[in-house]
Structure formats: structure tokens, C-alpha cells
Scaffold this active site. Structure first.
Site, PDB file in Angstrom:
ATOM      1  CB  SER A  14      -0.907  -0.013   1.227  1.00  0.00           C
ATOM      2  OG  SER A  14      -0.104  -0.007   2.378  1.00  0.00           O
ATOM      3  CG  ASP A  72      -6.818   8.370  -0.706  1.00  0.00           C
ATOM      4  OD1 ASP A  72      -5.762   8.996  -0.937  1.00  0.00           O
ATOM      5  OD2 ASP A  72      -6.841   7.170  -0.399  1.00  0.00           O
ATOM      6  CD  GLU A 138      -7.961   5.462  -4.259  1.00  0.00           C
ATOM      7  OE1 GLU A 138      -8.436   6.608  -4.343  1.00  0.00           O
ATOM      8  OE2 GLU A 138      -7.066   5.150  -3.449  1.00  0.00           O
ATOM      9  CE  LYS A 221      10.626 -11.998 -15.754  1.00  0.00           C
ATOM     10  NZ  LYS A 221      11.848 -12.004 -14.940  1.00  0.00           N
ATOM     11  CB  CYS A 369     -11.139  24.494  13.796  1.00  0.00           C
ATOM     12  SG  CYS A 369     -12.702  23.801  14.342  1.00  0.00           S
ATOM     13  CG  MET A 372     -11.222  31.482  16.127  1.00  0.00           C
ATOM     14  SD  MET A 372     -12.830  31.531  15.337  1.00  0.00           S
ATOM     15  CE  MET A 372     -13.883  31.735  16.734  1.00  0.00           C
ATOM     16  CG  HIS A 499     -11.433  22.800   9.329  1.00  0.00           C
ATOM     17  ND1 HIS A 499     -10.269  22.452   9.981  1.00  0.00           N
ATOM     18  CD2 HIS A 499     -12.430  22.586  10.211  1.00  0.00           C
ATOM     19  CE1 HIS A 499     -10.558  22.039  11.198  1.00  0.00           C
ATOM     20  NE2 HIS A 499     -11.862  22.106  11.365  1.00  0.00           N
ATOM     21  CD  GLU A 501      -7.891  22.840   7.293  1.00  0.00           C
ATOM     22  OE1 GLU A 501      -8.239  24.035   7.299  1.00  0.00           O
ATOM     23  OE2 GLU A 501      -8.024  22.090   8.277  1.00  0.00           O
TER      24      GLU A 501
HETATM   25  N1  GLN Z   1     -12.241  20.520  19.596  1.00  0.00           N
HETATM   26  C1  GLN Z   1     -12.837  21.701  19.083  1.00  0.00           C
HETATM   27  C2  GLN Z   1     -14.348  21.576  18.960  1.00  0.00           C
HETATM   28  O1  GLN Z   1     -14.867  20.500  18.988  1.00  0.00           O
HETATM   29  C3  GLN Z   1     -12.216  22.091  17.755  1.00  0.00           C
HETATM   30  C4  GLN Z   1     -12.459  21.092  16.662  1.00  0.00           C
HETATM   31  C5  GLN Z   1     -11.517  21.269  15.486  1.00  0.00           C
HETATM   32  O2  GLN Z   1     -10.494  21.915  15.603  1.00  0.00           O
HETATM   33  N2  GLN Z   1     -11.831  20.662  14.357  1.00  0.00           N
HETATM   34  O3  GLN Z   1     -15.032  22.563  18.817  1.00  0.00           O
END
Ligand code: GLN
Length: 523
Positions: A14, A72, A138, A221, A369, A372, A499, A501
Site C-alpha cells: 500500500s 484521499d 478506487e 516481461k 478551528c 481560533m 477549515h 484548508e
Molecule cells: N475541539 C474543538 C471543537 O470540537 C475544535 C475542533 C476542530 O479543531 N476541528 O469545537
């Protein structure tokens, strides 16, 4: 129902980039003008990845429709430039629980419920309900894994149902190079192809991963033993980063192999906008999941796509014990810091110390998250003078619960959910840094995954409104929730409850990461 299916399996070991190959193939075919969807099938028994420890399994990826997915799916989104949904991840846990639910509800009308045909029928119906021209499937794990067998069996049944000509099987294997004898070894590939054949699947393409380019004799081969034409053995030697894969496949005309096989017309164009050079910035992620590089995968990828060098991990637990001057010593070589999301108490005080350092020393900082939430805790303690302020997640008896589970969240819990999940609308205030970053937008949809949130009543004394005090921690979004905070008069001090990202795509990294890097660059 999809018209054509491309099934990507893995053999030998893997971790050889099966997901990247599937996502790259998707991008190539999308660029070629086809309507593409993808599905990741995970043979594990978890219903979703939400309960998995990031230290072992890597990050939990959150889709816009609020599904906690395998990481993924992040490759699919970034590579293919699309937003995937819950239906794009099928786990054995989902399949079995749905079969058992149906059995309990008497839906099988007295039959003996079995792996074949009932479990396979459930898998097939999930696949055929997806609408697309081409579906890329996949299959997680390696051929021969006990949990994966039923998925392969379902696929075999599916091609019998709708015709082998509508299927293309790409088997990804690893061809080791033996330094002692100076040769590539094809035997593991031969054996994994045999395993596939034993369950009735003959691959069409062998994608042979290797450390170095494999000589053509060895490729022939492999072709002979695998029963495919020599041009159907595609060698994919190691690359510097996964983003090279789509361009390499395009150069090899990989998409032509698929188009010829399915007898479809494609455009021969490909645009792929990934950074070629990287700013030599030092960005630190102050986190606690250090078991695998994948734990903060989407953050790393967002930084990459924004054109900066790979961030370094800094253990938040290690910082917990340090005095202020030692924290500075440890963090002073960073051009920017990221405090990522997380759950549980471990390392929390270390993250708070890093936040204090960045706030006081005007080092660019992005809090995501949990990051913050801790920016608010730090500010409450240092500036709001609320000694002992905390999140009730870490200190249920804190005198100042600046972060707490609020009525909305309790309602979600009451409804059987556990978190605020997925895309939520976040209005953006004028006169904030955030409004400069989200150029021209008065509201954005961003993905959430948290239980706790800012308890505004307790923060009233120190959290300011936009324009009120540029030096203070300011709420920079509006709505029922505090979705973002910032200190406007700071090179970059922004925390967001969501988030960003997860939203970066090739050619379009999330603007918050671009802005963070821009601040880091300005120094
Ligand atoms: N633990 C925090 C909450 O539940 C932040 C969660 C996170 O960072 N994804 O609010």
C-alpha cells in the site's frame, strides 16, 4: 448510472500512490472534456473516517455536504477541481450497516441474507446511482486483503451485468529494485495480477510504480505475465511531489489509452497550474498529531499550492513546559505560524503559548478551528484579565467558559449528530482583514467540524466589533456564531472557526493561505 467505469486497484504494497493515480486520471479526463466522478471504496468497517485517529490514519477530510471522509477525497477535490460529496466515499461499514438495517426492517422478505448477492447488490446499487459519463472507482487497500474481496466481487458482478467493454481496470503495483543484483523484480507484480485474476478480474493497464525508471525488457516481461499489450504497462517512477503525476501521465498520453479502449473522442488539452518554485519561508504548524505527515495533509497541500516550502511541525506538548523566553527561542525562526484544529486537552497550553508569542511579537498567525478558539482563550486571559478562562472542552469548571458548547450545538447533539459539520454560510464584515482577503465577497461558504464555539456573553467585555479598535481582538464575521476573529493592526492575526484548508484546489489555493504567506514574505 455511469456509462463507463475505470477501476483502480492496488497490488504488492500500500502507499504507492493509487489515490493520486486515480485523481490524476480524473483530472486528465476532465481536461479532455469528459464528465467525470470518482468514488473511493474503503474496505474498513468504520462507517466514516470521523472516528479515526489522525495520528494513525491521517487527517479527517470534510466535504462541503458535511461528510467526514478519508483524506484521499482531498486529492480528488484538489486534483480534479471539484467538490465531492458523501456518495463519493463508500466504506464497508456503510454497506454492512445498511444491509443489516434492511434485514431488520424485513426488506429481504425472509431470505437468508448473504455476502453474495445481498452485500454485493448493496455495493452495486451505490455505484450505479452516481450520475456521470465516467466513474473512477478506487478500491482502498491491496488485492488479497480479506476486507477488500467483497468489493472486487461486486465489481466483477457489475461488469457481468453491464458489459466488460464498459470497464477498464488499472492495477497499480510496485516493482522493487534489488541493489545487490542490480535488477528490477517483477515477481510481486506477477503474483498480485494472479490474485486479481483468481477473482475474475483481468487488468487492462498495469501501472508499475518503481523507484527508478524500469527498462523496457522488464516492462515487456510484466506485460507477458499480466496478459496485457506492452504499451499497457505504464511505468511511473518516483517523483518529487504528487502534483507532477498528472502532467507526466499527459505527456505519456495515458488518456489516449483510456479513450481508445472506450472508443470515445477526447480533446488533447491539459492545463495544470502548480507552483514551480517555492518561497523559502519557514512556516511552523504547532500541533500534536505527529505520528504521520498526513495528519495535517490539507494544510500542507494548501501551503504547497500557495507556493511556499513545506511547513515544519512543532510539538505543542513540548512548548507547554517552556517559559516565555524559551518559547521565543523555539519559535523565533518561523516566518509564520499555524495553529491547526484538534480535539482533547493534550498540548493545549503549548498552543496558547505559541499564540501569545505570535500576538506579542507580531508574527503572522493563522488559527484554524481549535486554533481560533485558543486565540480567544489566550486573549481572554492576557488582555481580558479573565484568569482561568478556557474552553469547557478542556476545563468543564472554568470560571470563564469563553468557548463552550452552545445551545445550537446541544440541539445538534439532541438530534443525534455530534458536530457542526460541512459548508456553512459566513457573512464577512466590511473594514476587516478578512474582507480584504475575500476580495469583493460579503459572504462565503466554508467547511466546519466542531462541537464548541465562542461564548459571546462571556467575551463581551473584550471582543470588539469591526472598526471599533484595530488593536483589539475583533469579531470579523457576523451571524449567529462567531466564525472569525482578527487583530486588524497586526501583520496577520486571524482565527477562523472553519477549515479553509479543505477548499484549496490546484491553481486556486484558499485565499487565507495565500494571504498568510504574503504576510510571512513581507516579514
Ligand atoms: N475541539 C474543538 C471543537 O470540537 C475544535 C475542533 C476542530 O479543531 N476541528 O469545537
Amino acid at each position: 448510472m455511469p456509462k463507463k467505469y475505470i477501476v483502480v486497484t492496488g497490488g504488492v504494497i500500500s502507499g504507492i500512490g493509487k489515490g493520486v493515480l486515480a485523481a490524476s486520471t480524473g483530472r486528465l479526463l476532465k481536461e479532455a472534456g469528459l464528465d467525470i466522478r470518482s468514488v473511493k471504496m474503503d474496505p474498513y468497517l468504520n462507517v466514516d473516517a470521523g472516528t479515526m485517529n489522525p495520528n494513525q490514519h491521517g487527517e479527517v477530510y470534510v466535504t462541503e455536504d458535511g461528510y467526514e471522509a478519508d483524506l484521499d477525497l482531498g486529492h480528488y477535490e484538489r486534483f480534479m477541481g471539484i467538490n465531492v460529496k458523501k456518495e463519493n466515499n463508500i466504506t464497508a461499514g456503510q454497506i454492512y450497516s445498511s444491509v443489516i438495517d434492511k434485514e431488520r426492517a424485513g426488506k429481504y422478505l425472509g431470505s437468508t441474507v448473504q455476502m453474495v448477492p445481498h452485500v454485493t447488490a448493496e455495493i452495486k446499487s451505490r455505484l450505479t446511482s452516481i450520475q456521470s459519463e465516467i466513474l473512477i472507482i478506487e478500491i482502498g487497500g491491496t488485492v488479497g486483503d480479506i476486507e477488500g474481496e467483497i468489493f472486487l466481487e461486486a465489481i466483477r458482478e457489475l461488469y457481468l451485468d453491464i458489459g466488460r467493454e464498459n470497464f477498464m481496470f488499472i492495477h497499480t503495483t510496485y516493482v522493487p529494485f534489488l541493489r545487490t543484483t542490480n535488477e528490477f523484480k517483477t515477481k510481486p507484480t506477477q503474483q498480485s495480477v494472479q490474485l486479481l485474476r483468481r477473482i475474475g478480474i483481468q487488468p487492462d493497464i498495469i501501472a508499475a510504480r518503481s523507484e527508478l525508471p524500469i527498462a523496457s525488457g522488464q516492462r515487456r516481461k510484466i506485460a507477458l505475465f499480466a496478459g496485457v499489450a506492452p504499451e499497457m504497462v505504464v511505468n511511473l517512477p518516483d517523483i518529487k511531489n504528487v502534483y507532477e503525476m498528472p502532467q507526466n501521465l499527459f505527456n505519456m498520453k495515458f488518456h489516449h489509452l483510456i479513450a481508445q479502449r472506450f472508443n470515445i473522442q477526447i480533446n488533447d488539452t491539459f492545463e495544470w497550474d502548480v507552483p514551480k518554485s517555492f518561497l523559502p519561508l519557514k512556516i511552523g504548524i504547532v500541533g500534536k498529531y505527529l505520528g504521520t505527515d498526513d495528519a495535517y495533509k490539507s494544510i500542507n497541500e494548501s501551503i504547497f499550492l500557495s507556493g511556499a516550502e513545506k511547513p515544519e511541525m512543532q510539538d505543542s506538548q513540548e512548548i507547554e513546559e517552556l517559559e516565555d523566553d524559551e518559547v521565543e527561542e523555539m519559535l523565533k525562526h518561523y516566518d509564520a505560524l499555524i495553529i491547526p484544529g484538534g480535539f482533547g486537552k493534550r498540548g493545549i497550553e503549548g498552543k496558547i503559548k505559541a499564540i501569545k508569542y505570535a500576538r506579542e511579537n507580531r508574527v503572522p498567525l493563522l488559527g484554524i478551528c481549535l486554533g481560533m478558539q485558543l486565540m480567544v482563550v489566550e486573549y481572554a486571559r492576557s488582555i481580558g484579565k479573565l484568569t482561568g478562562a478556557n474552553s469547557t472542552e478542556f476545563d468543564p469548571n472554568t470560571p470563564y467558559p469563553v468557548i463552550d458548547m452552545m445551545a445550537h450545538q446541544k440541539e445538534i447533539l439532541h438530534m443525534g449528530g455530534t458536530m457542526r459539520l460541512g459548508g456553512q454560510e459566513t457573512p464577512i464584515f466590511e473594514k476587516t482583514r478578512l474582507s480584504e482577503i475575500y476580495v469583493g465577497k460579503s459572504s462565503v461558504i466554508e467547511r466546519h467540524r466542531h462541537r464548541y464555539e465562542v461564548n459571546y456573553e462571556v467575551c463581551r467585555g473584550f471582543l470588539k466589533s469591526p472598526g471599533e479598535d484595530k488593536q483589539a481582538l475583533t469579531i470579523s464575521s457576523k451571524g449567529d456564531f462567531v466564525e472569525a476573529v482578527e487583530i486588524t493592526d497586526h501583520p496577520f492575526f486571524i482565527g477562523i472557526q472553519y477549515h479553509p484548508e479543505y477548499a484549496s484546489k490546484v491553481g486556486a489555493p484558499h485565499p487565507l493561505f495565500k494571504a498568510l504567506i504574503e504576510s510571512a514574505r513581507k516579514g
